[in-house]
Design an enzyme around this catalytic site. Structure first.
Site, mmCIF file in Angstrom:
data_model
loop_
_atom_site.group_PDB
_atom_site.id
_atom_site.type_symbol
_atom_site.label_atom_id
_atom_site.label_comp_id
_atom_site.label_asym_id
_atom_site.label_seq_id
_atom_site.Cartn_x
_atom_site.Cartn_y
_atom_site.Cartn_z
ATOM 1 N N HIS A 1 0.878 -1.183 0.000
ATOM 2 C CA HIS A 1 0.000 0.000 0.000
ATOM 3 C C HIS A 1 0.911 1.227 0.000
ATOM 4 O O HIS A 1 2.047 1.165 0.481
ATOM 5 C CB HIS A 1 -0.823 -0.070 1.294
ATOM 6 C CG HIS A 1 -1.869 0.983 1.458
ATOM 7 N ND1 HIS A 1 -1.575 2.266 1.846
ATOM 8 C CD2 HIS A 1 -3.217 0.933 1.315
ATOM 9 C CE1 HIS A 1 -2.706 2.957 1.935
ATOM 10 N NE2 HIS A 1 -3.706 2.182 1.617
ATOM 11 N N ASP B 1 3.476 -4.351 7.961
ATOM 12 C CA ASP B 1 2.270 -3.528 7.847
ATOM 13 C C ASP B 1 1.079 -4.454 8.114
ATOM 14 O O ASP B 1 0.736 -5.290 7.282
ATOM 15 C CB ASP B 1 2.210 -2.920 6.437
ATOM 16 C CG ASP B 1 0.865 -2.249 6.136
ATOM 17 O OD1 ASP B 1 -0.040 -2.287 6.998
ATOM 18 O OD2 ASP B 1 0.731 -1.702 5.027
ATOM 19 N N GLN C 1 -4.237 -4.757 7.384
ATOM 20 C CA GLN C 1 -5.278 -5.673 6.906
ATOM 21 C C GLN C 1 -5.241 -7.020 7.628
ATOM 22 O O GLN C 1 -5.960 -7.939 7.246
ATOM 23 C CB GLN C 1 -5.123 -5.905 5.391
ATOM 24 C CG GLN C 1 -5.240 -4.658 4.543
ATOM 25 C CD GLN C 1 -6.626 -4.030 4.588
ATOM 26 O OE1 GLN C 1 -7.603 -4.667 4.992
ATOM 27 N NE2 GLN C 1 -6.722 -2.776 4.189
ATOM 28 N N LYS D 1 -9.899 0.144 11.304
ATOM 29 C CA LYS D 1 -10.233 -1.024 10.492
ATOM 30 C C LYS D 1 -10.595 -2.227 11.365
ATOM 31 O O LYS D 1 -10.909 -3.292 10.863
ATOM 32 C CB LYS D 1 -9.046 -1.393 9.595
ATOM 33 C CG LYS D 1 -8.734 -0.361 8.514
ATOM 34 C CD LYS D 1 -7.729 -0.923 7.528
ATOM 35 C CE LYS D 1 -6.946 0.150 6.805
ATOM 36 N NZ LYS D 1 -7.708 0.838 5.776
ATOM 37 N N CYS E 1 -4.858 2.764 -3.308
ATOM 38 C CA CYS E 1 -3.590 3.223 -2.737
ATOM 39 C C CYS E 1 -2.481 2.210 -2.959
ATOM 40 O O CYS E 1 -1.598 2.040 -2.110
ATOM 41 C CB CYS E 1 -3.719 3.563 -1.258
ATOM 42 S SG CYS E 1 -4.778 4.957 -0.975
#
Lengths: 413, 134
Positions: free
Chosen positions: A124, A201, A204, A227, A368
């Site tokens: 991303h 990261d 998600q 999220k 993104c």
């Protein structure tokens, strides 16, 4: 493993009770942001109604109450991701800020001209642009792990990247476009053998699967609250004590210092050293009920639930002509609840607009991740549905209905 | 926003766009890019005695941007450049018969923005604020 009871879960989310022109809201954009349960909304409201005060300052009851609630939320988050304690939990605005903090602080201190930084082609922008900026500033070399035709990281390319002994490897745990889940534990092991630090990261992944940062063994792990049922404006940088202690602060001000003289100061302990000024107190407080909600469901079950939905969605989409999906083959345990797709000859923004008429919310665009979408998938944009705990098969059926309407309008066979 | 945004007429203009070609001998042209959808539209004009004698567009994009560009280039032939300078978003709403809503407004207005900029360039003027905001 028992499936989640979606009917019960939905009752906790007021927005999912809403409808437009008789059509209930079908929310399939949780990879962008999740909806919020009453438990989170009420906790934030309760803070403002009953104990609003600044933290770490006031010597009075409600200030102590607010400080305790804020600090306890860090303990809850630490436990949720398997960190040792809350001093490894730095609150920031979001994943993007967490990664930028590492690039600006750790990167500024540790990256020199000619050093290598290794990231992947499926990142991303939040795990891409900070490293482009750092590489430019330091005249360092930015290398990419390639994404293979199977939409997974190319192992050969990973090995080649590591051969250059990068100072840091920054990699997504789970792709927001492809749904690919990367084996960050084995990547971390390999990277550490080359002396590289590892940042994961987790934007998600923390909301969708069991995550234990100590088992992964990474040095940094970044994720957002919004999220994972929590409020916007709060995110977490997990860093090992050793790394955080060695990193200089990047924002100066109140609360991040121990002592200040006219020409010098000493830093506060971690994590406060990185949290200058009044914190996002409501945000921190909102993380506790978010984390507890997910813990009560069980992250194994959350993951399993989304895997079932993904399997169902890909199965249904594969029955429709001229619909293409982008992501790894399912059934191998490395496909998260994200399904990117396109309908031949129709721009994904038109797809999303027509979905909107059915009150089905999906995302369309480059998500993104422009280099991945435009250069690797060779699409100007893709449509994406993403799932969470409050979705079930009937939501996917609504999406399929909308796809059929798109095909009718654009006369796609 | 209702289903009318994808009226048969607009979709037909997307599938078989009118005036879609580049124009090497144009008197002026302007290229616009919409970061939301990735719409990429160039508008070409020929001008004589203060009037548009020929117009075309090229590029790619969503149905709203391409369909609107097709309809706009049909509608604009013969109009005076003074008239075009004054056109705003309302003109697009009339042209496609519906307000596309905030999420798709840029798609609908991209060809008008490119056209107006081409006109301003032709007149050696700076585009006005209203054009920039389209």
């Amino acid at each position: 493993m028992a499936r989640l009871n979606v009917d019960d879960i939905k009752k906790d989310f007021p927005i999912l009770q809403s409808s437009k022109e008789g059509r209930r809201l079908v929310y399939l954009d949780s990879a962008a942001t999740s909806q919020k349960p009453n438990q989170v909304i009420d906790a934030i409201s309760d803070y403002y109604r009953n104990y609003n005060a600044n933290i770490h300052r006031g010597i009075y009851n409600i200030a102590e109450e607010a400080t305790e609630a804020y600090e306890n939320s860090k303990k809850d988050v630490a436990k949720f991701i398997g960190a040792d304690s809350y001093d490894e939990i730095v609150y920031v605005r979001n994943t993007t800020e967490a990664i930028n903090l590492v690039a600006l602080s750790w990167g500024d201190k540790n990256i020199a001209e000619g050093d290598h930084i290794l990231i992947s082609e499926m990142e991303h922008h939040s795990n891409l642009v900070p490293w482009i900026l750092l590489a430019k500033k330091k005249k360092a070399k930015l290398d990419y792990i390639k994404v293979g035709n199977d939409y997974r990281l190319d192992r050969q390319s990973l090995s080649e990247g590591l051969e250059k002994d990068p100072k840091i490897v920054a990699i997504t745990h789970s792709s927001n476009v492809l749904g690919t889940i990367n084996d960050v534990k084995s990547i971390t092991n390999e990277a550490h053998r080359h002396g590289s630090k590892v940042l994961v990261d987790g934007a998600q992944s923390v909301p969708h699967m069991p995550v234990n940062v100590k088992e992964i063994g990474c040095d940094f792990y970044a994720f957002s609250g919004h999220k994972m049922l929590g409020p916007t404006g709060i995110g977490t940088l997990y860093g090992s004590r050793e790394e955080l202690n060695n990193m200089p602060p990047i924002i100066g001000g109140g609360d991040m210092i121990k002592t200040v003289e006219f020409y010098s100061c000493t830093w506060n302990d971690i994590p406060w050293k990185f949290e200058a000024g009044t914190s996002n107190i409501e945000g921190g407080i909102g993380m506790t009920p978010a984390v507890k909600y997910l813990e009560n469901l069980g992250m194994d079950r959350v993951f399993e639930h989304e895997a079932e939905l993904t399997k169902y969605a890909i199965g249904e989409l594969s029955k429709i002509d001229n619909v293409e999906t982008f992501g790894p083959e399912i059934g191998k345990g490395d496909h998260a609840g994200v399904v990117s797709f396109n309908i031949k000859g129709v721009h994904p923004h038109d797809v999303a607009s027509i979905f909107d008429n059915y009150n089905v919310a999906i995302r369309a665009g480059h998500h993104c991740a422009m280099p991945l979408v435009t250069q690797l998938l060779k699409q100007s944009a893709v449509a994406r549905m993403s799932f969470y705990i409050y979705n079930d098969e009937s939501d996917i059926d609504k999406a399929v209905e909308a796809i059929k309407e798109v095909k009718r309008i654009f006369k796609v066979k | 926003m209702g289903l009318d945004l994808y009226a048969e007429d607009l979709v037909a203009n997307y599938e078989h766009p009118h005036n879609k070609k580049s124009m090497p001998d144009s008197d002026s042209k302007s290229h616009e890019y919409n970061t939301t959808c990735g719409d990429d539209i160039t508008v070409y004009i020929k001008v004589k005695d203060g009037k548009i004698t020929d117009i075309s567009f090229d590029g790619s994009g969503c149905a709203i941007s391409v369909g609107t560009a097709s309809k706009l280039t049909d509608a604009i032939k013969g109009k005076s450049i003074d008239e075009i300078e004054k056109l705003g978003f309302d003109y697009i709403v009339d042209l496609i018969g519906i307000d596309p809503g905030p999420a798709r407004a840029k798609c609908a207005s991209i060809s008008l923005k490119a056209l107006k900029k081409a006109v301003f360039i032709y007149e050696h003027k700076k585009p006005d604020n209203e054009t920039e905001k389209l």
